[in-house]
Design a protein around this motif. Structure first.
Motif, short mmCIF file in Angstrom:
data_model
loop_
_atom_site.label_atom_id
_atom_site.label_comp_id
_atom_site.label_asym_id
_atom_site.label_seq_id
_atom_site.Cartn_x
_atom_site.Cartn_y
_atom_site.Cartn_z
N ILE A 128 -5.56 -16.55 -8.53
CA ILE A 128 -4.96 -15.23 -8.40
C ILE A 128 -6.09 -14.25 -8.09
O ILE A 128 -6.97 -14.02 -8.93
N ASP A 129 -6.09 -13.73 -6.87
CA ASP A 129 -7.20 -12.89 -6.39
C ASP A 129 -8.54 -13.60 -6.59
O ASP A 129 -9.55 -12.99 -6.97
N GLU B 235 -1.62 -19.93 0.77
CA GLU B 235 -1.95 -18.57 0.32
C GLU B 235 -0.85 -17.61 0.71
O GLU B 235 -0.24 -17.72 1.78
N ARG B 236 -0.58 -16.67 -0.19
CA ARG B 236 0.38 -15.61 0.11
C ARG B 236 0.16 -14.46 -0.88
O ARG B 236 -0.40 -14.65 -1.95
N ASP B 237 0.64 -13.29 -0.49
CA ASP B 237 0.56 -12.12 -1.37
C ASP B 237 1.73 -12.11 -2.34
O ASP B 237 2.79 -12.68 -2.06
N SER B 238 1.52 -11.45 -3.48
CA SER B 238 2.58 -11.34 -4.48
C SER B 238 2.32 -10.10 -5.32
O SER B 238 1.27 -9.45 -5.21
N GLY C 69 -0.89 -10.44 -7.16
CA GLY C 69 -2.13 -10.46 -6.40
C GLY C 69 -2.06 -11.52 -5.32
O GLY C 69 -1.01 -12.12 -5.05
N ARG C 70 -3.18 -11.75 -4.69
CA ARG C 70 -3.26 -12.79 -3.66
C ARG C 70 -3.28 -14.16 -4.32
O ARG C 70 -4.15 -14.46 -5.15
N LEU C 71 -2.31 -15.00 -3.97
CA LEU C 71 -2.16 -16.31 -4.60
C LEU C 71 -2.66 -17.42 -3.68
O LEU C 71 -2.44 -17.38 -2.47
N ARG C 72 -3.31 -18.38 -4.27
CA ARG C 72 -3.65 -19.64 -3.60
C ARG C 72 -3.12 -20.75 -4.51
O ARG C 72 -3.48 -20.81 -5.69
#
Length: 459
Positions: free
Chosen positions: A86-87, A420-423, A426-429
């Motif tokens: 997360i980020d 990866e995607r935004d949420s 935060g930015r998720l991987r």
């Protein structure tokens, strides 16, 4: 294919459909003394096959879509809570007091990730709330492992003595577990299920239009409901407002779902409204914990005929440990897995929390199969699974691959493919879904959101 066939039979599936499953074997995946890779492959394989079967039924397909199980994708999914970022931040795993400890006569493992479990552990040991690891170690070293187990359990905490496979086999709970099927299944009440609308064949979302009330916590149950969300279900997780989930754990298992809080003592009208429109209820609390709220399978079936009720627990809803709390790490210790995986006199662990993840996929598979069966007769169903029963299968029933059993991908060192995607978090991987069947989904429809921020109502 033997293990997939066994698990599929345990779910009541047509044996002929097992031929629809192909596998990619990667010898380095989930490497352990026990056949963890084979168990994980079977659990994901039958879940994907159950999804393909239901999808074919709802879409009117002449043939069940082909299923492909790749050990690499399965291993990545079984490590999802470790791989999440997360980020760019790695998740918090086990708390300092969740670990193995030496006792006067052996070893014990505790689980204190949640604040209330930490308080109960320290209270049972008569230690202050701010006691450091060193003080806990000293207190445990003076007691026997079984004394710690019973003392902490009596205080509402979590500690389990290390047992060898032979010691566990002699335990009354082990006898109760081993005589049960891998998945307990049954019907409830007269035919009364709503008819689900037909589906488009591409993309094929077998659970589209289904409403799943998710009353689970930690990993196994949430993995099961996360899988149903992947397949198109409207999954609403409901938690008590005073019992927040661990943030990273919630993020990992929250894909595709919404998350609400509801006090069942004061919000019964809201809960009954949710129940009145639900197709599936999944519970993951210790057996009996929700019965006082009228949430036993029998009570639910009476109020909502045609409902599919799925239950998952640590030790099973029977035997002397039937009412005990438990987690994957503790079941490994009790059932002899930690002893088998240990080295140099120290206990060990599986390469992933495979009992949690494996049981989670079996849970989703059992729900999907129940929905397929319900589509023929309209009757409600119940299914029950337990981590300890999955452990029994791992230690005594899963067959290790022999050379040449299946196609082998030689590139075992390939790094896992992550998405990866935004949420809102935060930015998720994160790890992609392990399920793969023709025209099936490749990702969840929505990322996880903050715990408890959605309204307790259906979409």
């Amino acid at each position: 294919m033997t293990d997939i066939a066994f698990a599929w039979a345990a779910l009541g599936g047509d044996p002929a459909l097992v031929s629809r499953v192909s596998t990619v074997v990667r010898r380095g995946a989930l490497d352990a003394r026990l056949p963890v890779r084979e168990l994980a492959r079977a659990c994901v394989g039958v879940c994907a096959l159950a999804a393909a079967e239901l999808g074919a039924r709802r879409a009117g397909l002449a043939e069940v879509p082909a299923v492909r199980v790749d050990d690499g994708a399965v291993a990545t999914a079984f490590h999802s809570e470790r791989l999440l970022r997360i980020d760019g931040r790695a998740p918090v795993a086990f708390a300092p007091l969740s670990r193995f400890w030496r006792t006067a006569d052996g070893w014990v493992r505790t689980h204190a990730n949640y604040p209330h479990h930490r308080r109960r552990l320290l209270g049972a040991l008569e230690l202050p709330a701010d006691a450091a690891v060193e003080r806990v170690a000293a207190a445990l070293a003076e007691r026997s492992a079984t004394d710690v187990e019973e003392r902490v359990y009596a205080a509402g905490g979590l500690a389990v003595a290390l047992r060898t496979p032979a010691q566990w086999a002699a335990h009354e709970q082990a006898a109760e577990v081993s005589r049960r099927p891998l998945a307990e299944r049954g019907t409830t009440g007269p035919a009364h299920a709503r008819v689900l609308r037909p589906l488009a064949a591409s993309p094929l979302l077998p659970a589209a239009g289904l409403r799943v009330l998710d009353l689970t916590r930690v990993i196994a149950g949430p993995v099961g409901t996360r899988t149903l969300a992947l397949l198109g279900a409207d999954v609403l997780r409901v938690d008590p407002p005073w019992l927040p989930e661990l943030p990273d754990q919630h993020a990992d298992t929250g894909f595709g779902k919404r998350s609400a809080t509801l006090d069942l003592r004061t919000g019964r009208e809201t809960f009954e409204e949710l129940l009145g429109r639900a197709d599936v209820v999944v519970t993951g609390y210790r057996p009996g914990a929700l019965d006082r709220f009228g949430l036993s399978p029998h009570a639910l079936a009476e109020r909502r005929p045609g409902l599919v009720v799925a239950q998952v627990s640590a030790w099973g809803a029977y035997g002397p440990w039937g009412g005990r709390r438990g987690f994957d790490s503790l079941v490994q210790v009790a059932t002899g897995i930690a002893a088998v995986e240990g080295t140099a006199g120290r206990p060990g662990a599986l390469p992933a929390q495979a009992l949690d993840h494996g049981t989670g996929y079996l849970l989703a598979a059992a729900v999907l199969r129940a929905l397929t069966e319900r589509s023929y007769d309209g009757r409600g169903r119940f299914v029950r699974l337990a981590l300890a029963r999955t452990a029994d299968w791992l230690t005594g029933g899963v067959e290790r691959d022999a050379p040449g059993d299946a196609a082998q991908d030689a590139d075992d060192g390939t790094p896992p493919r992550l998405i990866e995607r935004d949420s809102a978090l935060g930015r998720l991987r994160y790890a992609p879904p392990a399920l793969s069947f023709t025209d099936g989904p490749a990702d969840w429809p929505r990322p996880p959101g903050p715990w408890g921020t959605d309204a307790p109502r259906w979409a």
